[in-house]
Design a protein around this motif. Sequence first.
Motif, mmCIF file in Angstrom:
data_model
loop_
_atom_site.group_PDB
_atom_site.id
_atom_site.type_symbol
_atom_site.label_atom_id
_atom_site.label_comp_id
_atom_site.label_asym_id
_atom_site.label_seq_id
_atom_site.Cartn_x
_atom_site.Cartn_y
_atom_site.Cartn_z
ATOM 1 N N GLN A 11 8.209 48.549 5.971
ATOM 2 C CA GLN A 11 9.465 48.846 6.637
ATOM 3 C C GLN A 11 10.109 50.147 6.169
ATOM 4 N N LEU A 12 9.994 50.464 4.885
ATOM 5 C CA LEU A 12 10.596 51.693 4.372
ATOM 6 C C LEU A 12 9.956 52.927 5.002
ATOM 7 N N LEU A 13 8.643 52.920 5.083
ATOM 8 C CA LEU A 13 7.936 54.065 5.673
ATOM 9 C C LEU A 13 8.077 54.092 7.187
ATOM 10 N N ALA A 14 8.034 52.916 7.821
ATOM 11 C CA ALA A 14 8.125 52.854 9.279
ATOM 12 C C ALA A 14 9.488 53.310 9.788
ATOM 13 N N ALA A 15 10.523 53.209 8.941
ATOM 14 C CA ALA A 15 11.874 53.587 9.360
ATOM 15 C C ALA A 15 12.123 55.091 9.281
ATOM 16 N N LEU A 16 11.184 55.853 8.713
ATOM 17 C CA LEU A 16 11.373 57.289 8.575
ATOM 18 C C LEU A 16 11.285 57.987 9.922
ATOM 19 N N PRO A 17 12.037 59.063 10.114
ATOM 20 C CA PRO A 17 11.859 59.879 11.328
ATOM 21 C C PRO A 17 10.421 60.379 11.419
ATOM 22 N N ALA A 18 9.954 60.592 12.639
ATOM 23 C CA ALA A 18 8.552 60.953 12.860
ATOM 24 C C ALA A 18 8.142 62.203 12.085
ATOM 25 N N ASP A 19 9.010 63.210 12.039
ATOM 26 C CA ASP A 19 8.632 64.449 11.359
ATOM 27 C C ASP A 19 8.536 64.263 9.845
ATOM 28 N N GLU A 20 9.413 63.414 9.292
ATOM 29 C CA GLU A 20 9.371 63.173 7.848
ATOM 30 C C GLU A 20 8.146 62.342 7.464
ATOM 31 N N PHE A 21 7.841 61.355 8.309
ATOM 32 C CA PHE A 21 6.639 60.562 8.043
ATOM 33 C C PHE A 21 5.393 61.434 8.148
ATOM 34 N N ALA A 22 5.374 62.359 9.115
ATOM 35 C CA ALA A 22 4.222 63.241 9.301
ATOM 36 C C ALA A 22 3.968 64.102 8.067
ATOM 37 N N CYS A 23 5.022 64.471 7.349
ATOM 38 C CA CYS A 23 4.858 65.258 6.125
ATOM 39 C C CYS A 23 4.189 64.448 5.017
ATOM 40 N N LEU A 24 4.411 63.123 5.055
ATOM 41 C CA LEU A 24 3.818 62.262 4.044
ATOM 42 C C LEU A 24 2.373 61.904 4.346
ATOM 43 N N VAL A 25 2.018 61.885 5.619
ATOM 44 C CA VAL A 25 0.718 61.367 6.051
ATOM 45 C C VAL A 25 -0.463 61.942 5.265
ATOM 46 N N PRO A 26 -0.530 63.259 5.002
ATOM 47 C CA PRO A 26 -1.697 63.778 4.257
ATOM 48 C C PRO A 26 -1.828 63.203 2.842
ATOM 49 N N HIS A 27 -0.759 62.630 2.321
ATOM 50 C CA HIS A 27 -0.755 62.130 0.939
ATOM 51 C C HIS A 27 -0.874 60.608 0.849
ATOM 52 N N LEU A 28 -0.901 59.928 1.976
ATOM 53 C CA LEU A 28 -0.937 58.474 1.999
ATOM 54 C C LEU A 28 -2.359 57.954 2.152
ATOM 55 N N TYR A 29 -2.643 56.844 1.495
ATOM 56 C CA TYR A 29 -3.898 56.145 1.760
ATOM 57 C C TYR A 29 -3.685 54.643 1.621
ATOM 58 N N ARG A 30 -4.509 53.897 2.307
ATOM 59 C CA ARG A 30 -4.364 52.437 2.372
ATOM 60 C C ARG A 30 -5.379 51.777 1.446
ATOM 61 N N VAL A 31 -4.927 50.743 0.715
ATOM 62 C CA VAL A 31 -5.806 49.968 -0.160
ATOM 63 C C VAL A 31 -5.622 48.485 0.157
ATOM 64 N N PHE A 32 -6.599 47.689 -0.257
ATOM 65 C CA PHE A 32 -6.468 46.239 -0.156
ATOM 66 C C PHE A 32 -6.241 45.693 -1.556
ATOM 67 N N LEU A 33 -5.189 44.925 -1.715
ATOM 68 C CA LEU A 33 -4.835 44.353 -3.016
ATOM 69 C C LEU A 33 -5.267 42.895 -3.054
ATOM 70 N N ASN A 34 -5.947 42.508 -4.109
ATOM 71 C CA ASN A 34 -6.476 41.153 -4.255
ATOM 72 C C ASN A 34 -5.512 40.258 -5.026
ATOM 73 N N PHE A 35 -5.554 38.960 -4.719
ATOM 74 C CA PHE A 35 -4.730 37.995 -5.429
ATOM 75 C C PHE A 35 -4.981 38.085 -6.940
ATOM 76 N N GLY A 36 -3.900 38.124 -7.697
ATOM 77 C CA GLY A 36 -4.004 38.186 -9.151
ATOM 78 C C GLY A 36 -4.189 39.582 -9.716
ATOM 79 N N GLN A 37 -4.376 40.574 -8.855
ATOM 80 C CA GLN A 37 -4.563 41.942 -9.328
ATOM 81 C C GLN A 37 -3.282 42.445 -9.995
ATOM 82 N N ILE A 38 -3.430 43.070 -11.153
ATOM 83 C CA ILE A 38 -2.282 43.623 -11.871
ATOM 84 C C ILE A 38 -2.201 45.122 -11.575
ATOM 85 N N LEU A 39 -1.123 45.522 -10.918
ATOM 86 C CA LEU A 39 -0.942 46.927 -10.568
ATOM 87 C C LEU A 39 -0.397 47.721 -11.749
ATOM 88 N N TYR A 40 0.525 47.119 -12.469
ATOM 89 C CA TYR A 40 1.085 47.722 -13.677
ATOM 90 C C TYR A 40 1.315 46.628 -14.703
#
Length: 234
Positions: A11-40
Motif C-alpha cells: 500500500q505504501l508504494l502503490a499510493a505513490l504518484p506515478a512519476d515518483e514510483f517510476a523513479c524507484l522502479v529501477p531500484h526495486l526487486y521482488r523476493v519470496f519470504l518463507n515462513f520462519g525466515q529471519i530478516l533481521y
Amino acid sequence: MSPQILHCANQLLAALPADEFACLVPHLYRVFLNFGQILYQTNDWMGKAYFPERATISLVSRLSNNSTTEVGLVGNEGAIGLPIILGGYRSMSEAIVQVAGSAIVLDAQILQQEFMRGAALQKQLLLYTQAHLSQISQILACQTHHAIEQRFARWLLSVEDRTYSPALTLTQTSIARMLGVRRASVSEAASTFQRAGLIRCSRGQIVILDRSQLEARSCECYRRIALEFDRLIK
C-alpha cells in the motif's frame, strides 16, 4: 536480473504518484519470504528495507532467557526498515516472517535518499511510522491487561487483515511465541473458539469461519489499531 516491477500490492508504494514510483522502479526487486525466515536480528545493520505484499512479518522482542513477545506486525500496509529513514539503521527487534509471501526490496541508501527528497514517499512513511508506533503502544497495553483469548482473537484478525484470506497458514507454537504465552494456552483458546464455530483448526492452518463473532471475542485493542491505520495511511 529481476523483471521490472510495474505494479505492486504494497500500500505504501502503490499510493505513490506515478512519476515518483517510476523513479524507484529501477531500484526495486521482488523476493519470496518463507515462513520462519529471519530478516533481521536485534541490533543488525539494516542494509535494505522490505515492503511486504503477501507476506506478514512479526517484530519480536527476545530476552536473554530466549523468551519472545511480538511488539509489532507488518503486512502490505507497511514496511520493515523504519530505522533507515530515522537515521539509526539498526534493528531494535527481530523481524520474523509469520506468513510466507512476496515482498518488494529497496536498498537502504536509495530509500534514505528518496525519503530526504521530501516528496510523497516521505509523507507516506512518516504517517506509517506514527501508525506503527501506535500499534506498538497498544500491543503493550494488550499484553498487560487482556486475557489470552482476547489477545489470540486480536492477533488472528490482524493477520487476516494483512493476508486478505480467512485461511491462515500458522502453527499454534509460533502464535504462542508471538503472544509470549505457553503453547497450551493458545491450544486451549483455539479449542474454545473452534467449539463455538469461530475458527477451524488443522495441522499448520487456522481458518476463520465467523469473523464478526471473533471480533466480538477480541479486546478493544484490535479496533483501536485498525482505526488508526485506516485514519493515517488508507
